[in-house]
Enzyme design. Structure first.
Site, mmCIF file in Angstrom:
data_model
loop_
_atom_site.group_PDB
_atom_site.id
_atom_site.type_symbol
_atom_site.label_atom_id
_atom_site.label_comp_id
_atom_site.label_asym_id
_atom_site.label_seq_id
_atom_site.Cartn_x
_atom_site.Cartn_y
_atom_site.Cartn_z
ATOM 1 N N CYS A 2 0.847 -1.189 0.000
ATOM 2 C CA CYS A 2 0.000 0.000 0.000
ATOM 3 C C CYS A 2 0.885 1.242 0.000
ATOM 4 O O CYS A 2 1.959 1.245 0.599
ATOM 5 C CB CYS A 2 -0.937 0.114 1.194
ATOM 6 S SG CYS A 2 -2.071 -1.261 1.354
ATOM 7 N N ARG A 27 3.366 -0.256 -5.044
ATOM 8 C CA ARG A 27 3.158 -0.854 -3.727
ATOM 9 C C ARG A 27 1.798 -1.538 -3.604
ATOM 10 O O ARG A 27 1.492 -2.160 -2.590
ATOM 11 C CB ARG A 27 3.267 0.216 -2.638
ATOM 12 C CG ARG A 27 4.577 0.946 -2.643
ATOM 13 C CD ARG A 27 4.594 2.019 -1.589
ATOM 14 N NE ARG A 27 4.604 1.433 -0.267
ATOM 15 C CZ ARG A 27 5.700 1.094 0.394
ATOM 16 N NH1 ARG A 27 6.868 1.272 -0.162
ATOM 17 N NH2 ARG A 27 5.615 0.571 1.588
ATOM 18 N N TRP A 74 -3.062 -2.510 -1.634
ATOM 19 C CA TRP A 74 -2.847 -3.934 -1.907
ATOM 20 C C TRP A 74 -3.649 -4.656 -0.845
ATOM 21 O O TRP A 74 -3.336 -4.570 0.345
ATOM 22 C CB TRP A 74 -1.362 -4.285 -1.817
ATOM 23 C CG TRP A 74 -1.063 -5.679 -2.275
ATOM 24 C CD1 TRP A 74 -0.874 -6.098 -3.554
ATOM 25 C CD2 TRP A 74 -0.922 -6.847 -1.447
ATOM 26 N NE1 TRP A 74 -0.627 -7.449 -3.577
ATOM 27 C CE2 TRP A 74 -0.654 -7.937 -2.297
ATOM 28 C CE3 TRP A 74 -0.998 -7.087 -0.082
ATOM 29 C CZ2 TRP A 74 -0.460 -9.231 -1.833
ATOM 30 C CZ3 TRP A 74 -0.812 -8.378 0.388
ATOM 31 C CH2 TRP A 74 -0.535 -9.434 -0.485
ATOM 32 N N ASN A 98 -1.411 1.508 6.013
ATOM 33 C CA ASN A 98 -0.621 0.483 5.331
ATOM 34 C C ASN A 98 -0.231 -0.540 6.376
ATOM 35 O O ASN A 98 0.314 -0.175 7.413
ATOM 36 C CB ASN A 98 0.623 1.160 4.726
ATOM 37 C CG ASN A 98 1.615 0.169 4.155
ATOM 38 O OD1 ASN A 98 1.266 -0.966 3.847
ATOM 39 N ND2 ASN A 98 2.852 0.604 4.007
ATOM 40 N N GLY A 99 -0.521 -1.829 6.118
ATOM 41 C CA GLY A 99 -0.095 -2.851 7.071
ATOM 42 C C GLY A 99 -1.260 -3.665 7.588
ATOM 43 O O GLY A 99 -2.311 -3.749 6.949
ATOM 44 N N GLU A 487 14.924 -18.312 -11.081
ATOM 45 C CA GLU A 487 14.561 -16.911 -11.301
ATOM 46 C C GLU A 487 13.842 -16.756 -12.650
ATOM 47 O O GLU A 487 12.880 -15.996 -12.761
ATOM 48 C CB GLU A 487 15.824 -16.038 -11.225
ATOM 49 C CG GLU A 487 15.677 -14.590 -11.667
ATOM 50 C CD GLU A 487 14.682 -13.763 -10.852
ATOM 51 O OE1 GLU A 487 14.157 -14.246 -9.845
ATOM 52 O OE2 GLU A 487 14.406 -12.626 -11.273
ATOM 53 N N LYS A 491 10.080 -15.248 -13.163
ATOM 54 C CA LYS A 491 9.775 -14.105 -14.037
ATOM 55 C C LYS A 491 8.599 -14.444 -14.945
ATOM 56 O O LYS A 491 7.713 -13.625 -15.163
ATOM 57 C CB LYS A 491 10.997 -13.743 -14.908
ATOM 58 C CG LYS A 491 12.063 -12.972 -14.164
ATOM 59 C CD LYS A 491 11.639 -11.517 -13.957
ATOM 60 C CE LYS A 491 12.278 -10.868 -12.754
ATOM 61 N NZ LYS A 491 11.850 -11.339 -11.434
ATOM 62 N N GLU A 494 5.286 -14.578 -12.839
ATOM 63 C CA GLU A 494 4.745 -13.317 -12.334
ATOM 64 C C GLU A 494 4.332 -12.364 -13.449
ATOM 65 O O GLU A 494 3.449 -11.554 -13.261
ATOM 66 C CB GLU A 494 5.671 -12.649 -11.309
ATOM 67 C CG GLU A 494 7.058 -12.335 -11.775
ATOM 68 C CD GLU A 494 7.987 -11.817 -10.646
ATOM 69 O OE1 GLU A 494 7.522 -11.540 -9.541
ATOM 70 O OE2 GLU A 494 9.193 -11.691 -10.924
ATOM 71 N N HIS A 510 13.915 -37.553 -11.526
ATOM 72 C CA HIS A 510 13.227 -37.862 -10.267
ATOM 73 C C HIS A 510 11.810 -37.283 -10.251
ATOM 74 O O HIS A 510 11.267 -37.006 -9.187
ATOM 75 C CB HIS A 510 14.045 -37.325 -9.090
ATOM 76 C CG HIS A 510 15.415 -37.919 -9.027
ATOM 77 N ND1 HIS A 510 15.632 -39.249 -8.743
ATOM 78 C CD2 HIS A 510 16.632 -37.385 -9.280
ATOM 79 C CE1 HIS A 510 16.932 -39.504 -8.789
ATOM 80 N NE2 HIS A 510 17.563 -38.390 -9.122
ATOM 81 N N LYS A 609 5.360 -4.537 -5.119
ATOM 82 C CA LYS A 609 6.822 -4.549 -5.112
ATOM 83 C C LYS A 609 7.390 -4.618 -3.708
ATOM 84 O O LYS A 609 8.361 -5.316 -3.456
ATOM 85 C CB LYS A 609 7.349 -3.298 -5.824
ATOM 86 C CG LYS A 609 8.856 -3.339 -5.950
ATOM 87 C CD LYS A 609 9.335 -2.570 -7.130
ATOM 88 C CE LYS A 609 10.799 -2.805 -7.375
ATOM 89 N NZ LYS A 609 11.075 -4.157 -7.894
HETATM 90 C C1 G6P Z 1 8.133 -8.850 -4.068
HETATM 91 C C2 G6P Z 1 8.577 -8.344 -5.419
HETATM 92 C C3 G6P Z 1 9.801 -9.130 -5.894
HETATM 93 C C4 G6P Z 1 10.890 -9.069 -4.844
HETATM 94 C C5 G6P Z 1 10.404 -9.539 -3.489
HETATM 95 C C6 G6P Z 1 11.423 -9.277 -2.395
HETATM 96 O O1 G6P Z 1 7.627 -10.131 -4.190
HETATM 97 O O2 G6P Z 1 7.541 -8.445 -6.353
HETATM 98 O O3 G6P Z 1 10.264 -8.583 -7.111
HETATM 99 O O4 G6P Z 1 11.955 -9.880 -5.254
HETATM 100 O O5 G6P Z 1 9.216 -8.831 -3.127
HETATM 101 O O6 G6P Z 1 11.580 -7.899 -2.257
HETATM 102 P P1 G6P Z 1 12.866 -7.195 -1.678
HETATM 103 O O7 G6P Z 1 12.566 -5.726 -1.753
HETATM 104 O O8 G6P Z 1 13.013 -7.672 -0.266
HETATM 105 O O9 G6P Z 1 14.026 -7.576 -2.522
#
Ligand code: G6P
Length: 614
Positions: A2, A27, A74, A98-99, A487, A491, A494, A510, A609
């Site tokens: 948020c 956010r 969010w 927020n929270g 990773e 990607k 998401e 396996h 994010k």
């Molecule tokens: C969220 C974001 C990711 C990020 C993760 C950890 O899930 O969408 O892109 O890797 O948080 O965030 P940080 O700020 O701790 O790297």
């Protein structure tokens, strides 16, 4: 998660707040709203969905007050519908939050018993009720907030507006960030979740610590502890510019950030490399004693992180264990904090977090400190909560990362963990000067190798078009390429909302081999290293069962090329720097796939994010 913006000043609050919220949309983007004073009354407008919906709704609205609050959400408690959007208004009080309020059920029960009418499903609305109850008695916003704060348990940041007081805002936090922006010249004050929201107006900021309250009035600002004791806070002047947060002609922030990687990696490396001697020097991370002395005593390294940052930590394990011959553990922060981890004496605990605000990672570093670990944070956002908590600090120096899916912060972190591996190896006496210089030369070559990968973007975009035919994706890699496969799969999930799994190539037999059919793509990260032949053997097994292979290999790897439907070439590099380069085609393929499917690349559905709730 948020985003919060509070504003007091001479400009049109609607304009300033919406502009600020645009910078915070990363956010959360489930709903948005503003509350601004107009003719002495609170005028509140909220809209479901992205900020654009709110913008359209307020277009023809006029407000004549100097004060307002805004929020982009969010969702945690209650679905993303208008009644749950912020600000929440109860009587004369409006708040943005927020929270999470952990004791909200208890508070709700008590409020209902006292006859309150609850109109949303949120925990946030309850805070507005509590403050509204208090203000009836105290007629003093600061006091009402202090009394309310003592009743709240959880992780929260809140900004409060009282319609009876047109030149006053009160805000407080315990957990998620809240930063006060100050422009004395123009008599403007801001309370924001991230400085980006106010950078157009000021460079002077005060970071609130947990359980601190800020009282903003036209006449000036005062800070208090939760118990009401006055506090002296330091004003920090940032040298960031708001242009760092613009798209600069790119279609999306994410694409811009992918293209910024050569520069980002160079900026991460630059402060720690002596260009004359080609030596690594992490003396500037802020440990009390010289870094070699500190690291010599370390017997174990533990990495804790979430999401993409966790995969960077996975790479770190390979690099540091192999180069420095020291045990390295890696943990997902949300698991680490609750599994009562053993943190032996002489442990270096490293957190990786782009935002420096991820709630679980923050809790992990606090816990490790309590247990006596030496802590080192790798963050992109200076003075973020995690950065402020750590003993030592490494900075990604990537510049602002706006795209929700992390890219440049990942590659910058990989550059930093290369440096950390070298520095630990030196301290342990297992790396001679020649070997150190070779590592440094390899690292210095990375920015131009990244430029070369980016120059071939059209091939990744073409491959992405073809990949859309597949229903599922297995991403494979061995050794240091295994976390890159993880990773890559993340990607794709998401951004393109496709099912993708990362696997260690040697594990195929396996289980995952059973998945292989003509609709399952096998994306393999196979730059040349000492495991390449083993990876190719694993691919043979998949190909023999009808698997379609898309491979990323170094230069012209004919063996790999001959067995692949698509072969994507990256520059030859060293095993330690390969991950920084091999991840870029995966970022670009996921980006192009998502974009061509019409998805919102910068703001994938259901994500945010900065994850400031656990
Ligand atoms: C969220 C974001 C990711 C990020 C993760 C950890 O899930 O969408 O892109 O890797 O948080 O965030 P940080 O700020 O701790 O790297």
């Amino acid at each position: 998660m948020c985003g919060i913006v509070g504003y007091l000043g001479p400009q049109d609050p609607k304009k300033v707040i919406i502009e600020g919220l645009k910078k915070l949309e990363y956010r959360g983007y489930d709903s948005a709203g503003i509350a601004v004073l107009h003719d002495g009354k609170t005028k509140r407008i909220r809209a479901e969905g992205k900020l654009k919906q709110l913008e359209d709704k307020v277009l023809n609205e006029n407000f004549n007050g100097n004060l307002g609050i805004g929020h982009t959400r969010w969702a945690t408690h209650g679905p993303a519908v208008e009644k749950n959007a912020h600000p929440h208004q109860v009587g004369e009080i409006s708040i943005v939050h927020n929270g999470i309020i952990e004791n909200y059920l208890e508070i709700k029960k008590e409020l209902i018993e006292r006859g309150a009418h609850i109109s949303s499903d949120t925990d946030s609305e309850l805070v507005a009720h509590l403050i509204n109850e208090e203000i009836q008695v105290t007629k003093d916003l600061l006091l009402a907030v202090q009394k309310t704060l003592s009743k709240l348990i959880g992780a929260f940041s809140v900004v409060v507006l009282w319609e009876k007081s047109p030149n006053e805002l009160v805000a407080f936090k315990d957990g998620p960030p809240l930063i006060v922006g100050i422009n004395e010249k123009s008599s403007e004050y801001f309370v924001v979740s991230d400085v980006q929201a106010a950078l157009n107006y000021t460079k002077n900021f005060v970071y609130l610590e947990d359980r601190e309250i800020v009282h903003i009035k036209k006449e000036g600002i005062k800070y208090y502890s939760a118990l009401g004791a006055p506090l002296k806070k330091q004003v920090i002047t940032l040298d960031w510019t708001s242009s760092q947060v613009e798209k600069m002609g790119f279609k999306h922030y994410m694409l811009k950030e992918i293209y910024e990687q050569p520069h980002a990696v160079a900026s991460a490396l630059q402060p720690h490399i002596n260009m004359q001697t080609l030596e690594v020097n992490l003396n500037n991370v802020g440990f009390e004693n010289p870094v070699e002395e500190v690291l010599k005593k370390i017997e174990r390294v533990m990495f804790v992180a979430c999401g993409t940052s966790f995969y960077a930590a996975n790479v770190a394990k390979y690099l540091i264990e192999q180069l420095a011959r020291i045990p390295v553990d890696i943990d997902i922060a949300s698991e680490f904090r609750y599994r009562k981890p053993m943190i032996p004496a002489n442990t270096l605990l490293v957190t990786v977090s782009q935002s420096g605000e991820t709630a679980d990672t923050l809790a992990a570093i606090r816990m490790a400190k309590e247990k006596g670990a030496l802590t080192l944070s790798i963050t992109n956002v200076m003075r973020s909560s995690i950065d402020r908590e750590a003993h030592g600090h490494l900075y990604m120096n990537s510049g602002v990362e706006v795209g929700v899916a992390s890219t440049k912060a990942f590659t910058s972190t990989l550059a930093l963990v290369n440096l950390l591996a070298v520095q630990i190896a030196k301290a342990r006496g297992v790396l001679n000067k020649d070997a150190e210089q070779t590592c440094v030369k390899n690292l210095l070559a990375v920015p131009s190798q990244l430029e070369m990968v980016l120059a071939f973007d059209k091939y990744f975009s073409e491959a992405a078009k073809k990949l859309k035919e597949f229903k599922g994706f297995l991403y494979l890699g061995r050794g240091v390429s295994y976390p890159i496969a993880l990773e890559g799969a993340l990607k794709l999930k998401e951004l393109a909302y496709m099912h993708a799994e990362g696997y260690a190539a040697g594990e195929m037999k396996h289980g995952p081999l059973a998945l292989i059919d003509s609709k399952m793509a096998i994306v393999v990260v196979a730059p040349t290293d000492e495991l390449i032949d083993k990876t190719i053997s694993n691919l043979q097994e998949a190909k023999a069962r009808g698997g379609k292979i898309i491979s990323i290999g170094s230069g012209e790897n004919l063996a790999l090329k001959s067995m692949s439907e698509y072969y994507l070439s990256i520059p030859e590099a060293n095993w330690m720097t390969n991950p920084i380069i091999s991840v870029v085609p995966l970022q670009l393929m996921a980006y192009h796939m998502a974009d061509s499917l019409g998805f919102d690349v910068d703001q994938p559905r259901n994500l945010a994010k900065s994850v400031t709730v656990e």
